[in-house]
Design a protein around this motif. Structure first.
Motif, short mmCIF file in Angstrom:
data_model
loop_
_atom_site.label_atom_id
_atom_site.label_comp_id
_atom_site.label_asym_id
_atom_site.label_seq_id
_atom_site.Cartn_x
_atom_site.Cartn_y
_atom_site.Cartn_z
N ILE A 86 -17.49 26.37 4.71
CA ILE A 86 -17.72 25.09 5.38
C ILE A 86 -19.11 24.56 5.02
O ILE A 86 -19.28 23.37 4.70
CB ILE A 86 -17.57 25.21 6.91
N GLU A 87 -20.09 25.43 5.05
CA GLU A 87 -21.46 25.03 4.74
C GLU A 87 -21.59 24.57 3.29
O GLU A 87 -22.21 23.54 3.00
CB GLU A 87 -22.42 26.20 4.99
N ARG A 88 -20.98 25.29 2.36
CA ARG A 88 -21.01 24.90 0.94
C ARG A 88 -20.33 23.55 0.74
O ARG A 88 -20.81 22.70 -0.01
CB ARG A 88 -20.36 25.96 0.06
N GLU A 89 -19.21 23.34 1.40
CA GLU A 89 -18.49 22.07 1.29
C GLU A 89 -19.33 20.92 1.85
O GLU A 89 -19.38 19.84 1.27
CB GLU A 89 -17.15 22.15 2.02
N HIS A 90 -20.03 21.17 2.94
CA HIS A 90 -20.91 20.17 3.52
C HIS A 90 -22.05 19.83 2.55
O HIS A 90 -22.39 18.65 2.37
CB HIS A 90 -21.46 20.67 4.86
N GLN B 216 -22.76 12.24 -1.81
CA GLN B 216 -23.21 11.03 -1.12
C GLN B 216 -24.52 10.54 -1.73
O GLN B 216 -24.70 9.34 -1.94
CB GLN B 216 -23.36 11.31 0.37
N ASP B 217 -25.43 11.46 -2.02
CA ASP B 217 -26.70 11.09 -2.67
C ASP B 217 -26.45 10.48 -4.05
O ASP B 217 -27.10 9.50 -4.43
CB ASP B 217 -27.61 12.32 -2.82
N GLN B 218 -25.53 11.07 -4.80
CA GLN B 218 -25.23 10.56 -6.13
C GLN B 218 -24.62 9.16 -6.07
O GLN B 218 -24.97 8.29 -6.86
CB GLN B 218 -24.28 11.51 -6.87
N ILE B 219 -23.75 8.93 -5.11
CA ILE B 219 -23.15 7.60 -4.94
C ILE B 219 -24.24 6.59 -4.59
O ILE B 219 -24.27 5.47 -5.13
CB ILE B 219 -22.05 7.63 -3.86
N TYR B 220 -25.15 6.97 -3.72
CA TYR B 220 -26.26 6.10 -3.36
C TYR B 220 -27.09 5.75 -4.59
O TYR B 220 -27.46 4.59 -4.80
CB TYR B 220 -27.14 6.76 -2.29
N GLN B 221 -27.38 6.76 -5.42
CA GLN B 221 -28.19 6.53 -6.62
C GLN B 221 -27.49 5.59 -7.59
O GLN B 221 -28.12 4.69 -8.15
CB GLN B 221 -28.53 7.86 -7.29
N VAL B 222 -26.20 5.78 -7.80
CA VAL B 222 -25.45 4.90 -8.70
C VAL B 222 -25.47 3.47 -8.16
O VAL B 222 -25.71 2.51 -8.91
CB VAL B 222 -24.01 5.40 -8.91
N ASN B 223 -25.27 3.31 -6.86
CA ASN B 223 -25.31 1.98 -6.26
C ASN B 223 -26.68 1.33 -6.41
O ASN B 223 -26.79 0.13 -6.65
CB ASN B 223 -24.89 2.02 -4.80
N GLU B 224 -27.74 2.12 -6.25
CA GLU B 224 -29.10 1.62 -6.45
C GLU B 224 -29.29 1.12 -7.87
O GLU B 224 -29.85 0.05 -8.10
CB GLU B 224 -30.13 2.74 -6.19
N ILE B 225 -28.84 1.91 -8.83
CA ILE B 225 -28.99 1.55 -10.24
C ILE B 225 -28.19 0.29 -10.54
O ILE B 225 -28.71 -0.66 -11.13
CB ILE B 225 -28.55 2.71 -11.15
N VAL B 226 -26.94 0.25 -10.12
CA VAL B 226 -26.09 -0.90 -10.41
C VAL B 226 -26.66 -2.16 -9.77
O VAL B 226 -26.60 -3.24 -10.36
CB VAL B 226 -24.63 -0.63 -9.97
N SER B 227 -27.25 -2.05 -8.60
CA SER B 227 -27.81 -3.23 -7.94
C SER B 227 -28.98 -3.81 -8.71
O SER B 227 -29.31 -4.99 -8.53
CB SER B 227 -28.22 -2.90 -6.50
#
Length: 96
Positions: free
Chosen positions: A12-16, A23-34
């Motif tokens: 459970i901890e590893r999955e979290h 989530q961090d990677q998605i945020y970074q991609v969104n930052e770059i694309v923006s």
């Protein structure tokens, strides 16, 4: 030896942790694309999401293949600058 319950909680901890990283990677991609212009965003979607070739991107966008290549280079440079900024920020806070 770990019990079944301990192994379960470890999973459970590893999955979290994986979910947080994603989530961090998605945020970074969104930052770059923006930070991209409208045409760069279109090319980013075609080339890196739809995985079209340079020739296919050029055809879809109505531009020359050389323009696709130069725009792709600008996009890569913006991505590089973004991660350089992240690394500098990390090193700054590491020294505090």
């Amino acid at each position: 030896m770990k019990s079944t319950r301990e192994l379960y909680w470890d999973d459970i901890e590893r999955e979290h942790e994986r979910a947080e990283k994603k989530q961090d990677q998605i945020y970074q991609v969104n930052e770059i694309v923006s930070s991209l212009s409208a045409r760069e965003k279109e090319l980013f979607q075609l080339k890196y999401v739809a995985l079209l070739s340079n020739a296919e991107c050029a055809q879809k966008m109505g531009i020359k293949e050389g323009t696709v290549k130069s725009m792709s280079q600008r996009i890569r440079e913006k991505i590089d600058r973004y991660f350089e900024m992240i690394i500098r920020s990390y090193h700054f806070f590491e020294t505090l």
